[in-house]
Scaffold this active site. Structure first.
Site, mmCIF file in Angstrom:
data_model
loop_
_atom_site.group_PDB
_atom_site.id
_atom_site.type_symbol
_atom_site.label_atom_id
_atom_site.label_comp_id
_atom_site.label_asym_id
_atom_site.label_seq_id
_atom_site.Cartn_x
_atom_site.Cartn_y
_atom_site.Cartn_z
ATOM 1 N N ASP A 58 15.473 10.515 40.960
ATOM 2 C CA ASP A 58 15.094 9.329 42.085
ATOM 3 C C ASP A 58 13.667 9.659 42.602
ATOM 4 O OD1 ASP A 58 14.464 7.528 44.090
ATOM 5 O OD2 ASP A 58 16.515 7.590 45.071
ATOM 6 N N ILE A 91 11.383 11.174 53.807
ATOM 7 C CA ILE A 91 12.926 11.171 54.329
ATOM 8 C C ILE A 91 13.798 11.499 52.869
ATOM 9 C CG2 ILE A 91 12.802 9.405 56.068
ATOM 10 C CD1 ILE A 91 14.119 7.538 54.036
ATOM 11 N N HIS A 98 10.101 9.950 49.319
ATOM 12 C CA HIS A 98 11.111 11.087 49.711
ATOM 13 C C HIS A 98 10.169 12.631 49.528
ATOM 14 C CE1 HIS A 98 14.429 8.669 49.731
ATOM 15 N NE2 HIS A 98 14.184 7.906 48.694
ATOM 16 N N GLY A 123 19.175 8.888 50.693
ATOM 17 C CA GLY A 123 20.657 8.547 51.103
ATOM 18 C C GLY A 123 21.593 9.039 50.326
#
Ligand code: NAI
Length: 761
Positions: A536, A556, A541, A559
């Site tokens: 990903d 961040i 991120h 998820g």
């Protein structure tokens, strides 16, 4: 006659009523008490008006002015002094600064010396050196650029870190209609004034996360600068006091406006933005692009009918990515006027999109990917039972079940999702809402898997659209796993679709009781950097600038990384890390996690379903909610049964508590550490205790350590008793895997000091 009088009275009443309503709607006066404002070029014209207005509303004002001529020659202290005197005469607070705006640091230093801070900066100082373009000298060009553009940079840079540190700043840049539209004889000035707007656009983006807002005005007012160019009656009518109020509003702490540009004058304020024609594609696949093709489409290229309003650089680059895809598919490159290429953020047509199947995609991976994924979701060699996911020669080397999302994600993202007719989605507006994963057989640790994505439903949630995608992943002929992605596209709702779907794998609320078990884990600072290696690559991120653009202080965590952590916690707590027991997982993503935060999974067992929610321990915010894992063949422990079984260790802890009350001070001196205990019964966490022998005179309490524990011991109630009775040596228990220790293992040597006296109990 009576009728006329009646109507008259009625309209007067209406007017009075309206003015009463207007009075009721009037907001509280905007005050600037405690705020420190620097206005450059405040010795006259617009700047003077701003300085007076800020001071009148409680601000402390630095009145800067060089006091030179309109062409930038000479200097004097009188301009600034006069305005300072005016402010002080009215009871306001002001100091003068006579430096040129080019000395940005000195201006800010005056604010700091006089008032200790800088909150608001109005870049206003200016001069003119108008010449027709060919007569513009180097000096005319350079001086205008230095005073308008470079000085705005110098003063703002000097203020920036102070604003950033205090997480508040309001900056005004002064542009001009001459810069926006051009004006004869002002090439130097127009170029500099539009440069100021470019500077403001970037400051608005970079400052957003620090609550620094930067807006631009293009004012018109009678002043010594304009008295040469405007007719005298307009110089008189366009008062500077008609510009000041918008500057004050934009600088108030309650104003959220950022990165905007306003034309203002004569008591009128208008906001500007960019508009772009729909444009035309003038290139065909595998053919050279020609000026003739441009000429042919020129009218359409310039046609503002159905124009779009791009708002940011993503809107600018985003269309080009779409264009590439369209040219590749030879779509919409004909000269057919009715099929003009249109770009919208998202264009959703459920009838066209539902049921569409993306081409099958292969995903090849080796044991390296399996191991990288395990590291990405927090596996560590510190935990002996993680080794089977980290070491390819381990006799039980396995792929962790939630790795099942990885091939499906690769297939979904690379399979041309945004090319599906009726599903033109702007990926920058996509949020991962929910995820379901079901496994039908264990995942191989390497191999080539094939996945296929189907659009199963599209829901209209008003504020956005939810796209449900089913992805089936096969190992050869065998169905290995099934994923359902629930993707939320912000701003794409309102197309008149249904709100719910029977095809959605729903979330389920946890039981209404205290959790049966809680597991806490700390993510590392580099957790997202590690997890992204599983495929990903979203810069959100890893790239701080990208994260800032998306409104986050830092990049961040994915998820799906927290999702992996949660699955790990449940599998360990209820299935002894046996991957064969994993059946399915469903989560709802609620809030982002910042790498380095602690994840706390609260679990409830209801038969073979383990309900859970995950919180960030530091903020107590739920990040995964209404989630569950379904297990196969797990021993069922009902909560009521569990409660019936008293823990022997509880008695010992109660006694330790009593002893701490007596000799806590002494123990703190000897031990100086915080111990956390997780006591299990029948394989699940049954109680947690913290013995704090570091702070005050020591304490014992039920639950996890309020501050950081130095060491955490996990062992069964029975083994705990064995240790207490001296029948089980802690070191031996550790090596036998009965006692698990996290944190400073050396502290286990001090266990004896705490436990030795309880053998008699
Ligand atoms: P103004 O000439 O009355 O005020 C400008 C002030 O800046 C003067 O007091 C001057 O002494 C000061 N100044 C000039 N160079 C300086 C330097 N190096 N350091 C410190 N102070 C310096 O002009 P006005 O009209 O009030 O202009 C204010 C700003 O608004 C300027 O940036 C101007 O370009 C801009 N503007 C004004 C328009 C108008 O209609 N008045 C139209 C568009 C833009």
């Amino acid at each position: 006659m009576i009728g006329i009088a009646y109507r008259l009275i009625n309209s007067v009443i209406t007017l009075v009523e309206q003015s009463e309503i207007a009075l009721c709607r009037m907001s509280a006066p905007l005050r600037f008490d405690g705020r420190v404002v620097l206005v450059t070029g405040a010795g006259g014209g617009l700047g003077r008006e701003y300085a007076l207005a800020f001071a009148e509303r409680g601000a402390s004002v630095v009145v800067n002015d060089l006091g030179g001529s309109t062409k930038g020659e000479g200097r004097s202290t009188s301009a600034a002094d006069k305005v300072v005197d005016e402010i002080r005469a009215k009871g306001g607070k002001a100091v003068a600064n006579y430096d040129s705006v080019e000395d940005g640091e000195r201006l800010i230093q005056t604010a700091l010396d006089a008032f200790g801070r800088i909150d608001i900066l109005v870049n206003n100082a200016g001069i003119l050196r108008d010449r027709s373009f060919p007569r513009t000298s180097d000096l005319d060009w350079d001086l205008i650029h230095r005073i308008h553009l470079r000085a705005s940079f110098m003063v703002t840079r000097a203020a920036w870190n102070h604003m950033k540190n205090q997480k508040f700043g309001r900056i005004i840049m002064t542009s001009s209609a001459a810069g926006i539209y051009g004006n004869f004889g002002q090439a130097n000035y127009s170029a500099a004034k539009l440069g100021v707007l470019g500077l403001a656009n970037v400051l608005a983006i970079e400052g957003r996360k620090y609550n620094i807002h930067c807006n631009t005005i293009a004012p018109t007012a009678g002043s010594r600068l304009t008295k040469e160019v405007l007719p005298p009656d307009l110089v008189e009518s366009f008062k500077a006091e008609y510009v000041a109020p918008v500057v004050l509003w934009l600088c108030h702490e309650s104003c959220k406006e950022n990165g905007s540009v306003f034309e203002v004058g004569a008591g009128w304020i208008g906001k500007l933005r960019w508009e772009r024609t729909q444009g035309r594609i003038v290139r065909k696949k595998n053919e050279p692009m020609t000026p003739e093709a441009v000429q042919e489409k020129w009218e359409e290229i310039c046609d503002f009918e159905n124009a779009v309003k791009p708002q940011n650089i993503q809107d600018s680059v985003g269309i080009l990515v779409d264009v590439l895809a369209k040219i590749d598919k030879e779509q919409d490159v004909s000269a057919n006027k009715t099929s003009a290429f249109a770009y919208k953020h998202s264009d959703i047509n459920p009838d066209q999109a539902i049921g569409k199947v993306l081409p099958k995609m292969n995903f090849t991976y080796s044991s390296i990917q399996s191991i990288l994924y395990a590291l990405g979701v927090g596996m560590s060699t510190k935990e002996p039972d993680h080794l089977k996911f980290l070491y390819e020669r381990h006799e039980e080397f396995s792929c962790f079940p939630t790795f099942g999302v990885i091939p499906s994600q690769a297939s979904m993202m690379n399979g041309g999702l945004s090319d599906i007719p009726g599903l033109q989605i702007d990926m920058s507006r996509l949020l991962h809402g929910e995820q379901y994963l079901e496994l039908y057989r264990p995942l191989p640790t390497s191999g080539t898997l094939t996945s296929q994505t189907t659009v199963v439903d599209i829901l209209d949630k008003g504020s956005g659209a939810v796209i449900l995608l089913d992805v089936h992943t096969y190992d050869g002929e065998n169905l290995l796993c099934y994923n359902q992605y629930s993707l939320f596209i912000v701003g794409a709702g309102g197309f008149g679709g249904k709100r719910t779907s029977e095809k959605a794998k729903g979330t389920v609320k946890p039981p209404n009781r205290a959790p049966d078990a809680v597991v806490t884990d700390v993510t590392s600072q580099d957790q997202a950097a590690l997890y992204r290696l599983s495929g990903d690559w979203n810069p959100l991120h890893i790239d701080p600038n990208f994260a800032a653009m998306a409104g986050f202080d830092k990049p961040i965590l994915h998820g799906l990384c927290s999702f992996g952590y949660a699955a790990r916690h449940v599998l360990k707590q209820y299935a002894d890390n046996d991957i064969l027991k994993f059946k399915a997982i469903k989560v709802r993503f609620m809030k982002p996690v910042i790498p380095g935060q602690s994840l706390q999974t609260e679990m409830w067992q209801e038969g073979s379903r383990i309900h859970f929610q995950m919180k960030v321990k530091e903020t107590n915010q739920i990040v995964l909610g209404d989630s569950y894992v379904d297990l196969c063949d797990v021993p069922v422990t009902s909560p009521s049964k569990k409660q019936q079984k008293a823990l022997q260790s509880d008695l010992i802890f109660a006694e330790i508590g009593r002893r701490i009350k007596d000799v806590g001070k002494e123990l703190v001196k000897k031990v100086n550490a915080v111990f956390q205990w997780e006591i299990t019964k029948d394989g699940i966490t049954a109680s947690q205790w913290t013995i704090d022998l570091k702070n005050g005179s020591g304490s014992l309490y039920k639950g996890l350590a309020q501050n950081k524990a130095d060491v955490t011991f996990s062992l069964s109630d029975e083994d705990f008793m064995e240790v207490v009775h001296g029948k089980l040596n802690p070191q031996k228990a550790f090596f036998a895997g009965k006692l698990k220790v996290k944190g400073n293992i050396m502290l286990s040597q001090k266990l004896e000091t705490i436990l030795k006296d309880y053998a008699k109990l």
